[in-house]
Design an enzyme around this catalytic site. Structure first.
Site, PDB file in Angstrom:
ATOM      1  N   HIS A 133       3.737  24.432 -26.194  1.00 37.09           N
ATOM      2  CA  HIS A 133       3.235  23.212 -26.830  1.00 37.09           C
ATOM      3  C   HIS A 133       4.383  22.241 -27.038  1.00 37.09           C
ATOM      4  O   HIS A 133       5.532  22.651 -27.184  1.00 37.09           O
ATOM      5  CB  HIS A 133       2.547  23.520 -28.160  1.00 37.09           C
ATOM      6  CG  HIS A 133       3.383  24.320 -29.113  1.00 37.09           C
ATOM      7  ND1 HIS A 133       3.541  25.690 -28.998  1.00 37.09           N
ATOM      8  CD2 HIS A 133       4.145  23.945 -30.174  1.00 37.09           C
ATOM      9  CE1 HIS A 133       4.335  26.120 -29.962  1.00 37.09           C
ATOM     10  NE2 HIS A 133       4.729  25.079 -30.686  1.00 37.09           N
TER      11      HIS A 133
ATOM     12  N   HIS B 276       5.544  19.104 -29.541  1.00 38.95           N
ATOM     13  CA  HIS B 276       5.329  18.417 -30.811  1.00 38.95           C
ATOM     14  C   HIS B 276       5.549  16.915 -30.589  1.00 38.95           C
ATOM     15  O   HIS B 276       6.569  16.522 -29.990  1.00 38.95           O
ATOM     16  CB  HIS B 276       6.367  18.848 -31.851  1.00 38.95           C
ATOM     17  CG  HIS B 276       6.325  20.294 -32.235  1.00 38.95           C
ATOM     18  ND1 HIS B 276       5.857  20.730 -33.452  1.00 38.95           N
ATOM     19  CD2 HIS B 276       6.709  21.416 -31.567  1.00 38.95           C
ATOM     20  CE1 HIS B 276       5.961  22.042 -33.530  1.00 38.95           C
ATOM     21  NE2 HIS B 276       6.484  22.492 -32.395  1.00 38.95           N
TER      22      HIS B 276
END
Ligand code: 5GP
Length: 141
Positions: A102, A104
Site C-alpha cells: 500500500h 500512504h
C-alpha cells in the site's frame, strides 16, 4: 517471506471488513487510514497480492502508480494541501505493519507536523466527513 492472504487489507478488498472506501477500479482500492497522520490520510491498495514493493510484479506496479497519482491529486484539492507526502514501508524493520502493498497519501500543510505512524484511531464521524470530501474531489480529477 511470502504473502499471507490473511491480512486486513485483503479482507477489506474482499469486502469482508469495513473501511471508508473512497475509490475502486479493477486495479486498486483507496481507503482512509483509520489512524491518520493528517486529515485525509489515504491508503492506495492494489488488488494484486504482494507483501510490499519488494515482491510486487512490475506490471502491477505500472497499473498502480496512475491510481496513486489520481488519489494524490484529489487529496491535494480536497484538503487544500500545500503538498502531498507519499509513504511506503517495506518489512517490519522499515515500519511496515500490514503486509499487503500500500501507498500512504498524506496531505501536508506548510509548517504543520504530521502525527505518528499507526498512532491514534480517528473518530468515525470525522472519517465519514473526510471520505465524502475526498470522493467529491476524486470525481473531478
Ligand atoms: P504500514 O505500517 O503497514 O505502512 O501502515 C499500515 C497503515 O494501515 C497504518 O497507517 C494504519 O493506521 C492503517 N491501518 C491498520 N489497520 C487498519 C484498518 O483496519 N483499517 C484502515 N482503514 N487502516 C488501517
Amino acid at each position: 517471506m511470502s504473502y499471507d492472504a490473511d491480512n486486513i487489507f485483503a479482507k477489506i478488498i474482499a469486502g469482508e471488513f469495513p473501511a471508508h472506501k473512497v475509490y475502486e477500479d479493477e486495479t486498486a482500492i483507496a481507503i482512509l487510514d483509520i489512524m491518520p497522520q493528517a486529515a485525509g490520510h489515504t491508503l492506495v491498495i492494489p488488488k494484486a497480492p504482494s507483501r510490499n514493493l519488494l515482491d510486487a510484479k512490475e506490471d502491477d506496479l505500472a497499473r498502480l502508480m496512475p491510481v496513486v497519482q489520481k488519489i494524490a491529486r484529489a487529496a491535494k484539492d480536497a484538503f487544500s494541501a500545500d503538498g502531498i507526502h507519499i509513504q511506503q514501508f517495506n518489512e517490519a524493520a522499515a515500519g511496515q505493519t500490514v503486509f499487503h502493498l500500500h501507498f500512504h497519501i498524506i496531505p501536508r500543510h506548510e509548517g504543520v507536523a504530521i502525527r505518528p505512524h499507526s498512532g491514534e484511531m480517528e473518530n468515525q464521524d470525522t472519517l465519514a466527513a473526510h471520505s465524502e470530501k475526498l470522493k467529491a474531489a476524486i470525481a473531478k480529477v
